[in-house]
Motif scaffolding. Structure first.
Motif, PDB file in Angstrom:
ATOM      1  N   THR A 240      23.486  38.085  38.178  1.00  0.00           N
ATOM      2  CA  THR A 240      24.723  37.672  38.827  1.00  0.00           C
ATOM      3  C   THR A 240      25.204  38.739  39.804  1.00  0.00           C
ATOM      4  O   THR A 240      25.222  39.925  39.480  1.00  0.00           O
ATOM      5  CB  THR A 240      25.810  37.425  37.775  1.00  0.00           C
ATOM      6  N   ASP A 241      25.579  38.300  40.969  1.00  0.00           N
ATOM      7  CA  ASP A 241      26.136  39.212  41.966  1.00  0.00           C
ATOM      8  C   ASP A 241      27.506  39.681  41.473  1.00  0.00           C
ATOM      9  O   ASP A 241      28.403  38.856  41.238  1.00  0.00           O
ATOM     10  CB  ASP A 241      26.265  38.492  43.305  1.00  0.00           C
ATOM     11  N   SER A 242      27.671  40.979  41.310  1.00  0.00           N
ATOM     12  CA  SER A 242      28.925  41.502  40.760  1.00  0.00           C
ATOM     13  C   SER A 242      30.119  41.245  41.669  1.00  0.00           C
ATOM     14  O   SER A 242      31.267  41.332  41.237  1.00  0.00           O
ATOM     15  CB  SER A 242      28.795  43.012  40.500  1.00  0.00           C
ATOM     16  N   LYS A 243      29.863  40.898  42.926  1.00  0.00           N
ATOM     17  CA  LYS A 243      30.962  40.605  43.844  1.00  0.00           C
ATOM     18  C   LYS A 243      31.103  39.110  44.132  1.00  0.00           C
ATOM     19  O   LYS A 243      31.951  38.706  44.920  1.00  0.00           O
ATOM     20  CB  LYS A 243      30.766  41.362  45.160  1.00  0.00           C
ATOM     21  N   ARG A 321      28.910  55.313  37.649  1.00  0.00           N
ATOM     22  CA  ARG A 321      29.963  54.538  37.000  1.00  0.00           C
ATOM     23  C   ARG A 321      30.821  53.736  37.972  1.00  0.00           C
ATOM     24  O   ARG A 321      31.365  52.702  37.616  1.00  0.00           O
ATOM     25  CB  ARG A 321      30.852  55.477  36.170  1.00  0.00           C
ATOM     26  N   ASP A 322      30.931  54.199  39.181  1.00  0.00           N
ATOM     27  CA  ASP A 322      31.718  53.492  40.186  1.00  0.00           C
ATOM     28  C   ASP A 322      30.793  52.554  40.959  1.00  0.00           C
ATOM     29  O   ASP A 322      30.056  52.968  41.856  1.00  0.00           O
ATOM     30  CB  ASP A 322      32.388  54.486  41.136  1.00  0.00           C
ATOM     31  N   GLU A 323      30.839  51.280  40.610  1.00  0.00           N
ATOM     32  CA  GLU A 323      29.920  50.323  41.221  1.00  0.00           C
ATOM     33  C   GLU A 323      30.164  50.159  42.719  1.00  0.00           C
ATOM     34  O   GLU A 323      29.245  49.844  43.475  1.00  0.00           O
ATOM     35  CB  GLU A 323      30.036  48.968  40.515  1.00  0.00           C
ATOM     36  N   GLU A 324      31.383  50.374  43.136  1.00  0.00           N
ATOM     37  CA  GLU A 324      31.682  50.247  44.564  1.00  0.00           C
ATOM     38  C   GLU A 324      30.864  51.242  45.392  1.00  0.00           C
ATOM     39  O   GLU A 324      30.488  50.959  46.523  1.00  0.00           O
ATOM     40  CB  GLU A 324      33.172  50.478  44.801  1.00  0.00           C
ATOM     41  N   LEU A 325      30.580  52.390  44.792  1.00  0.00           N
ATOM     42  CA  LEU A 325      29.843  53.425  45.527  1.00  0.00           C
ATOM     43  C   LEU A 325      28.342  53.172  45.549  1.00  0.00           C
ATOM     44  O   LEU A 325      27.659  53.602  46.480  1.00  0.00           O
ATOM     45  CB  LEU A 325      30.128  54.801  44.900  1.00  0.00           C
ATOM     46  N   ILE A 326      27.817  52.490  44.537  1.00  0.00           N
ATOM     47  CA  ILE A 326      26.357  52.329  44.463  1.00  0.00           C
ATOM     48  C   ILE A 326      25.909  50.923  44.871  1.00  0.00           C
ATOM     49  O   ILE A 326      24.706  50.654  44.938  1.00  0.00           O
ATOM     50  CB  ILE A 326      25.837  52.646  43.044  1.00  0.00           C
ATOM     51  N   VAL A 364      20.635  43.273  46.613  1.00  0.00           N
ATOM     52  CA  VAL A 364      21.584  44.340  46.299  1.00  0.00           C
ATOM     53  C   VAL A 364      20.804  45.542  45.785  1.00  0.00           C
ATOM     54  O   VAL A 364      20.050  45.428  44.814  1.00  0.00           O
ATOM     55  CB  VAL A 364      22.614  43.893  45.240  1.00  0.00           C
ATOM     56  N   VAL A 365      20.977  46.662  46.435  1.00  0.00           N
ATOM     57  CA  VAL A 365      20.317  47.906  46.030  1.00  0.00           C
ATOM     58  C   VAL A 365      21.345  48.789  45.331  1.00  0.00           C
ATOM     59  O   VAL A 365      22.389  49.111  45.905  1.00  0.00           O
ATOM     60  CB  VAL A 365      19.715  48.641  47.248  1.00  0.00           C
ATOM     61  N   TYR A 366      21.050  49.190  44.099  1.00  0.00           N
ATOM     62  CA  TYR A 366      21.962  50.025  43.333  1.00  0.00           C
ATOM     63  C   TYR A 366      21.532  51.497  43.297  1.00  0.00           C
ATOM     64  O   TYR A 366      22.206  52.303  42.683  1.00  0.00           O
ATOM     65  CB  TYR A 366      22.065  49.515  41.892  1.00  0.00           C
ATOM     66  N   ALA A 367      20.397  51.787  43.909  1.00  0.00           N
ATOM     67  CA  ALA A 367      19.920  53.172  43.885  1.00  0.00           C
ATOM     68  C   ALA A 367      19.302  53.493  45.247  1.00  0.00           C
ATOM     69  O   ALA A 367      18.105  53.732  45.369  1.00  0.00           O
ATOM     70  CB  ALA A 367      18.906  53.364  42.760  1.00  0.00           C
ATOM     71  N   LYS A 368      20.141  53.524  46.257  1.00  0.00           N
ATOM     72  CA  LYS A 368      19.665  53.707  47.625  1.00  0.00           C
ATOM     73  C   LYS A 368      18.977  55.061  47.805  1.00  0.00           C
ATOM     74  O   LYS A 368      17.842  55.131  48.304  1.00  0.00           O
ATOM     75  CB  LYS A 368      20.840  53.568  48.585  1.00  0.00           C
TER      76      LYS A 368
END
Length: 540
Positions: A240-243, A321-326, A364-368
């Motif tokens: 699921t897309d968190s946004k 921990r801050d999903e907005e940043l990753i 969605v990339v969480y570890a750029k």
């Protein structure tokens, strides 16, 4: 003398009667009431007049007080009625149904009443449960949900073994055959390491049992990721897309390591015990697969060293921990620029087959930063080490369903890592879990039809909706939030997507079969190659 007294009283009575008969109501209101009337029966009879005359005799102050008392009495009456109705709604009575009694008994049994809750609330609330549920042999943790999972596993075992059920979908039948193949222990022991050795050779081989010099990195990466669901350098999945909780999206993140966290690799002095146990475990696996002790130790040491390098570029959890940043949303074609060491479109096509993809697919990339660094690491690392690492990841995933020698090696490693002794868990538990992992929706369909009441799903969905409404309503009265924050909180609540019970499509045999149309290949390569003989492959 007595006659004179009676005459005087009679005269007084007549005068008072005359006066009262001639006075108007205004005079009565202004009367101070100082007249004294004898307490005779006749007097009482004469004063007992109609209601209005009684009201008229009251002073202005008395009237106001009487009206106030009446108003308060009416208000009290309605208040009592309101409180009674509210109490009845909020306290519907004692629930004596079987589920209520069972739950209440469990709650009461979990208490330890010998503990003062003001000093140790945890032990007061949970001490009874902890005392009555000692840690089972071979388990590093245990809780109420563990008991629930044990009961569910027993139900799934029965469903997977019950081959007399009629009207099953093809997917559900595949789940039963998968489980049956896993339970064929005699054949598994007979084959030993042979199925896994053949699988490794089909994938392209490795340097454990002979020379290896191939330029097939992209092909092996796609094979171990698509066919065996391994994630050597990064993990790719759909969630699921968190946004936008109403939609699913491809997501890319950093992968896990062989040990529980990166800290084990970075602090070698403090974790020498665990690093040595890990290396010994990998060496033992290599020997069981036909490698010599010397070759296995050399090859596995290279793998551990490579994993240590991966640990160095892995982003610590506290920085994620801050999903907005990753959270980074891009298109699939942009992955080639971000991590050029991987041929992304062929890779994604194989992993998500048969779903068609194009290069504009959102990702969605969480570890750029990690992806950029791992791409550089892949480009600069010896191709033999990369290949050996990918094969080792497949080996680690398959160990638990190989013959007993492999399982014993894994158990010795777990004893060092977690302090758990060899578990006496029966084979069927392993096979139920493995079937759930490989064909979860198919097994889920069997489970839902046997145990799930449709009404309970509706009740749970209504409960979630009411909680959501209560949260949004409470925002009106929250004083510590400004309007902008309240608006953001409302938007977040509106984005909640209910996922209660199970997805509807698993109850539609045609839709469920579509999901597992290609599972014949998966089962052929996973179950047949690892746990069953070629004779059993045809029946899948």
């Amino acid at each position: 003398m007595e006659a004179l007294r009676e005459s005087f009283l009679h005269l007084t009575f007549q005068m008072s009667t005359y006066k009262r008969a001639t006075l108007d109501e205004d005079d009565l209101v202004d009367s101070t009431g100082d007249e004294i009337y004898p307490s005779s029966a006749m007097q009482v009879t004469l004063r007992h007049g109609p209601g209005p005359r009684c009201w008229a005799e009251k002073t202005h102050t008395e009237r106001r007080l009487l009206v106030l008392v009446c108003a308060l009495s009416v208000a009290l009456f309605f208040s009592l009625i309101t409180v009674g109705i509210f109490y009845k709604e909020t306290h519907p009575g004692v629930c004596l149904t079987e589920p209520c009694i069972t739950v209440a008994s469990a709650v009461m049994g979990a208490l330890d009443r010998s503990v003062d809750p003001c000093h140790d609330f945890y032990n007061f609330a949970c001490g009874g449960w902890v005392r009555n549920n000692p840690l089972p042999e071979g388990k590093s943790r245990w809780g109420p949900f563990s008991n629930l999972w044990e009961r569910n596993m027993a139900v799934m075992k029965h469903l997977l073994e019950n081959t007399t059920m009629k009207g099953l979908s093809k997917a559900e039948e595949k789940a039963q055959r998968y489980y049956k193949a896993c339970m064929n222990e005699s054949k598994i022991e007979e084959l030993g390491a042979q199925p896994l050795q053949e699988l490794i050779n089909q994938t392209g081989g490795w340097a454990l049992t002979g020379s290896w010099d191939k330029n097939n990195f992209q092909e092996v990466l796609r094979t171990v990721s698509a066919n065996y669901r391994c994630s050597p350098f990064f993990t790719v999945f759909v969630s699921t897309d968190s946004k936008s909780s109403n939609s699913n999206i491809i997501q890319v993140d950093q992968s896990g390591l062989g040990l529980p966290s990166r800290d084990y690799y970075l602090n070698k002095t403090a974790n020498a015990k665990y690093l040595n146990a890990y290396l010994d475990f990998l060496v033992e696996l290599g020997v069981l697969l036909g490698g010599s002790e010397e070759t296995s130790r050399s090859l596995m040491q290279e793998i551990v060293d490579f994993e240590t390098t991966l640990a160095n570029i892995t982003v610590p959890q506290e920085e994620r921990r801050d999903e907005e940043l990753i959270y980074h949303k891009i298109q699939a074609k942009d992955l080639a620029t971000l991590a050029p060491a991987v041929d992304w479109m062929p890779y994604l096509t194989d992993v998500f087959a048969p779903v068609p993809l194009n290069d504009s697919e959102p990702v969605v990339v969480y570890a750029k930063d990690y992806l950029q660094k791992v791409s550089d690491l892949i480009a600069s690392t010896n191709k033999s080490v990369l290949n050996n690492y990918m094969i080792m990841k497949v080996l680690r995933k398959m160990v638990s369903i190989l013959d007993q020698k492999f399982q014993d090696a894994e158990q010795r490693f777990f004893e060092v890592m977690y302090g758990t002794k060899k578990s006496c868990a029966p084979r069927w538990k392993l096979c139920v879990s493995d079937t759930d992992s490989a064909l979860g929706f198919a097994l889920g369909a069997l489970f839902v039809k046997a145990t799930f009441d449709e009404d309970s799903k509706a009740i749970a969905e209504d409960m979630v909706s009411e909680i959501k409404w209560a949260f949004e309503d409470s925002l009106k009265y929250v004083g510590w939030m400004d309007q902008e924050t309240k608006k953001a909180a409302k938007e977040k609540a509106d984005a909640i997507y209910n996922m209660v019970g199970y997805p509807k499509f698993i109850m539609d045999p045609k839709e469920l079969d579509k999901v597992f149309n290609d599972v014949d290949t998966l089962v052929l390569r996973r179950v047949a190659s690892i746990t069953v003989s070629p004779v059993c492959i045809a029946c899948v």
